[in-house]
Scaffold this motif. Sequence first.
Motif, PDB file in Angstrom:
ATOM      1  N   ALA A 333       0.843  -1.191   0.000  1.00  0.00           N
ATOM      2  CA  ALA A 333       0.000   0.000   0.000  1.00  0.00           C
ATOM      3  C   ALA A 333       0.878   1.240   0.000  1.00  0.00           C
ATOM      4  O   ALA A 333       1.882   1.298   0.709  1.00  0.00           O
ATOM      5  CB  ALA A 333      -0.914   0.002   1.224  1.00  0.00           C
ATOM      6  N   VAL A 334       0.512   2.227  -0.815  1.00  0.00           N
ATOM      7  CA  VAL A 334       1.259   3.481  -0.770  1.00  0.00           C
ATOM      8  C   VAL A 334       0.791   4.271   0.436  1.00  0.00           C
ATOM      9  O   VAL A 334      -0.344   4.190   0.865  1.00  0.00           O
ATOM     10  CB  VAL A 334       1.083   4.338  -2.043  1.00  0.00           C
ATOM     11  CG1 VAL A 334       1.701   3.653  -3.232  1.00  0.00           C
ATOM     12  CG2 VAL A 334      -0.367   4.666  -2.301  1.00  0.00           C
ATOM     13  N   THR A 335       1.710   5.015   0.967  1.00  0.00           N
ATOM     14  CA  THR A 335       1.392   5.848   2.109  1.00  0.00           C
ATOM     15  C   THR A 335       0.447   6.973   1.678  1.00  0.00           C
ATOM     16  O   THR A 335       0.184   7.166   0.501  1.00  0.00           O
ATOM     17  CB  THR A 335       2.694   6.431   2.679  1.00  0.00           C
ATOM     18  OG1 THR A 335       2.369   7.236   3.793  1.00  0.00           O
ATOM     19  CG2 THR A 335       3.416   7.260   1.650  1.00  0.00           C
ATOM     20  N   GLU A 336      -0.052   7.686   2.646  1.00  0.00           N
ATOM     21  CA  GLU A 336      -0.931   8.826   2.373  1.00  0.00           C
ATOM     22  C   GLU A 336      -0.223   9.884   1.528  1.00  0.00           C
ATOM     23  O   GLU A 336      -0.850  10.623   0.783  1.00  0.00           O
ATOM     24  CB  GLU A 336      -1.381   9.478   3.694  1.00  0.00           C
ATOM     25  CG  GLU A 336      -2.138   8.562   4.644  1.00  0.00           C
ATOM     26  CD  GLU A 336      -1.226   7.768   5.590  1.00  0.00           C
ATOM     27  OE1 GLU A 336      -0.020   7.608   5.290  1.00  0.00           O
ATOM     28  OE2 GLU A 336      -1.738   7.298   6.626  1.00  0.00           O
TER      29      GLU A 336
ATOM     30  N   VAL B 158      -4.597   1.639   4.740  1.00  0.00           N
ATOM     31  CA  VAL B 158      -4.225   0.700   5.793  1.00  0.00           C
ATOM     32  C   VAL B 158      -4.186   1.475   7.100  1.00  0.00           C
ATOM     33  O   VAL B 158      -3.431   2.437   7.244  1.00  0.00           O
ATOM     34  CB  VAL B 158      -2.849   0.059   5.522  1.00  0.00           C
ATOM     35  CG1 VAL B 158      -2.455  -0.861   6.674  1.00  0.00           C
ATOM     36  CG2 VAL B 158      -2.871  -0.726   4.210  1.00  0.00           C
ATOM     37  N   LYS B 159      -5.051   1.068   8.038  1.00  0.00           N
ATOM     38  CA  LYS B 159      -5.030   1.713   9.354  1.00  0.00           C
ATOM     39  C   LYS B 159      -4.112   0.955  10.303  1.00  0.00           C
ATOM     40  O   LYS B 159      -3.345   1.539  11.047  1.00  0.00           O
ATOM     41  CB  LYS B 159      -6.446   1.747   9.944  1.00  0.00           C
ATOM     42  CG  LYS B 159      -7.346   2.768   9.276  1.00  0.00           C
ATOM     43  CD  LYS B 159      -8.685   2.849  10.017  1.00  0.00           C
ATOM     44  CE  LYS B 159      -9.795   3.230   9.066  1.00  0.00           C
ATOM     45  NZ  LYS B 159     -11.120   2.861   9.597  1.00  0.00           N
ATOM     46  N   ALA B 212       6.824  -1.053   8.328  1.00  0.00           N
ATOM     47  CA  ALA B 212       6.661   0.404   8.450  1.00  0.00           C
ATOM     48  C   ALA B 212       7.404   1.130   7.331  1.00  0.00           C
ATOM     49  O   ALA B 212       6.864   2.053   6.704  1.00  0.00           O
ATOM     50  CB  ALA B 212       7.150   0.873   9.816  1.00  0.00           C
ATOM     51  N   ALA B 213       8.630   0.707   7.049  1.00  0.00           N
ATOM     52  CA  ALA B 213       9.420   1.367   6.004  1.00  0.00           C
ATOM     53  C   ALA B 213       8.740   1.205   4.641  1.00  0.00           C
ATOM     54  O   ALA B 213       8.693   2.147   3.846  1.00  0.00           O
ATOM     55  CB  ALA B 213      10.826   0.782   5.957  1.00  0.00           C
ATOM     56  N   THR B 214       8.182   0.023   4.392  1.00  0.00           N
ATOM     57  CA  THR B 214       7.549  -0.215   3.090  1.00  0.00           C
ATOM     58  C   THR B 214       6.300   0.645   2.928  1.00  0.00           C
ATOM     59  O   THR B 214       6.020   1.161   1.850  1.00  0.00           O
ATOM     60  CB  THR B 214       7.180  -1.708   2.938  1.00  0.00           C
ATOM     61  OG1 THR B 214       8.291  -2.500   3.309  1.00  0.00           O
ATOM     62  CG2 THR B 214       6.795  -2.023   1.508  1.00  0.00           C
ATOM     63  N   LEU B 215       5.537   0.784   4.008  1.00  0.00           N
ATOM     64  CA  LEU B 215       4.307   1.572   3.941  1.00  0.00           C
ATOM     65  C   LEU B 215       4.585   3.073   4.047  1.00  0.00           C
ATOM     66  O   LEU B 215       3.665   3.880   3.906  1.00  0.00           O
ATOM     67  CB  LEU B 215       3.349   1.154   5.062  1.00  0.00           C
ATOM     68  CG  LEU B 215       2.839  -0.290   5.017  1.00  0.00           C
ATOM     69  CD1 LEU B 215       1.859  -0.531   6.153  1.00  0.00           C
ATOM     70  CD2 LEU B 215       2.174  -0.603   3.680  1.00  0.00           C
ATOM     71  N   GLY B 216       5.833   3.439   4.325  1.00  0.00           N
ATOM     72  CA  GLY B 216       6.148   4.859   4.480  1.00  0.00           C
ATOM     73  C   GLY B 216       5.653   5.409   5.808  1.00  0.00           C
ATOM     74  O   GLY B 216       5.392   6.597   5.936  1.00  0.00           O
TER      75      GLY B 216
END
Lengths: 348, 348
Positions: A333-336, B158-159, B212-216
């Motif tokens: 998933a891409v971040t916000e 993603v929450k 966390a790093a992958t999702l930014g």
Amino acid sequence: MENEIKVILIGLGPIGRQIAKGILEKKGMRIVGAVDIAEDIVGKDLGELLELGKPLGVVVTNDAERLISRVKADIAIIATKSYLKDVYPQIALCIKASINVISTCEELSYPYYKYPELSSEIDELAKKHGVTVLGTGINPGYLMDTLPITLTGACQKVKSIKVTRMMNSSKRRISYQKKIGTGLSPEEFRGMIDEGKIRVHVGLVESIAMIAATLGWKLDEIKEFPPEPVLAEREITTSYTIVKPGHVAGLKSVAHGIRDGKPVIVLEFISHAAVEEEYDAVSIDGAPEIHEKIVGGVHGDLGTVAVIINMIPKVLNAKPGLVTMKDLPLPSAVTEDLRIYLNWKKTF
Amino acid sequence: MENEIKVILIGLGPIGRQIAKGILEKKGMRIVGAVDIAEDIVGKDLGELLELGKPLGVVVTNDAERLISRVKADIAIIATKSYLKDVYPQIALCIKASINVISTCEELSYPYYKYPELSSEIDELAKKHGVTVLGTGINPGYLMDTLPITLTGACQKVKSIKVTRMMNSSKRRISYQKKIGTGLSPEEFRGMIDEGKIRVHVGLVESIAMIAATLGWKLDEIKEFPPEPVLAEREITTSYTIVKPGHVAGLKSVAHGIRDGKPVIVLEFISHAAVEEEYDAVSIDGAPEIHEKIVGGVHGDLGTVAVIINMIPKVLNAKPGLVTMKDLPLPSAVTEDLRIYLNWKKTF
């Protein structure tokens, strides 16, 4: 790319519009152009089309060539047709303008099997212009290929793979319910099959070819069976119609990848209005065995929009050429805020 | 690489031996060296050590440096220790001899969080010598990071993410059952925790940092809780011991990735002798929601060996430097014959 990713949208049907909305929710991306041929939306502002209550300053045009000659973009999202021959001119147009491409075109998800020459052509053209081209979506592109491939990563041996997508169609778009024959009599369904009006789910062949290529399996053949009707046992009311008992609730599409005479990759796409439990399941016969299931399944439209948007930074950071999901880093998933991806090229 | 991939094995404990057997089952790979420091196996032929009934012509040595100076290899598989500081000298030795590295070292699976400077050092050294370095395995490396990351690929938002690994330890290696305190009284367990003899599962922190790093996502902190004993309600007989009621059947390790004060990545590693249903589950709270489960779970040792071997061609074809699972193409099972991968560099 400066401080945002500039996107052109080609195709503003239901999926294209959802992609537009998804992009507008992220920081670090901007829609700089919108293309569609439907007369009733050409000339409309995209904000109006999406019912946002405010204009976006992007007007839908039917002249993609003119738009591309005037607007600088990093990537085009093409959500128009399922068959590669129909979408190829749009892809080539973008590539020649040095615009990266992601498309929902099902046949583009793994085009090497059906179109080896056209695939080479796209690859060479993309390399020449320094851009990357990807076909993806939830299926093909994710649930029946990317995910089972990833699951084989935990196996020392793989004998066979079975993937089942079990969907309740009664909650889906009306156009989709119509497409799978909901409410028809069995005779009408057969007639629609014969006339080619109800077609096999496009993408099963591509998913099988992608799995086989990734595993290094040389298949004897990929066998695609005609869709079978699933008949209602009781009356079913859907958002589209009322299905009488004995009439068509939906369909089942099956395809086999055959190796040494045996079906070693079996994909089942089952979509009808009487499905009680939705799921997406992958079973791998191997060592170790893997029996994986997404309980409740993944919503087709939401998932397709997600995969398309999530692959944008991966495509922008990939080597030039035609790529498929198996060639790119893990989907995620891409971040916000996509601005964190803008310097990937330097660090990645 | 000529017509086969030459492998040096460093570390021939239970996992190292299984990796050796796995490699011997494939065509296109050859074991050209074997290193271990255990006195009882140094000098033995690898075939004898693996009880193959025939020698392999590869003798276990405790002098890795000498071996590497004499034998040409494409890749070293290092299966020695969990902590990066212990494994670093072995990694550096291989890199300096221009040998690619895959290691089961848990902390190497995502070393940037705990060891930012050492990570840079490994990365620079690897780039200088034109080789790629990867830490992986089933966990960390696959079930609690690669797979959940891949599943977020179908999400628009993603929450939070929860991953649960529920294992029945009674079938596992005896050394493993001992390591998690099986059969101890609760007091003995607490004592072992205090003395650092029972430790938290190495890798939870790395998996959280990788996700966390992958999702930014920028996390406030990664919180690792001390392992909690799981007590037996009835007497349990395992392959290692008999657990009395009220005594320790195994343990539960939990770690949280905290963002904006909330635990947004929750990893639970539960391993005890009374587990009735084994599974590996990922739940993603987002849009769409994803509730995924591998029924029966993935066997830890089989899975680790699989992931290590399956990543060999991907590492050989990756850019030089330190990489993690998130940077490489989708994991996938290698075919029976790895020679198909030897020309990847040209086509990929």
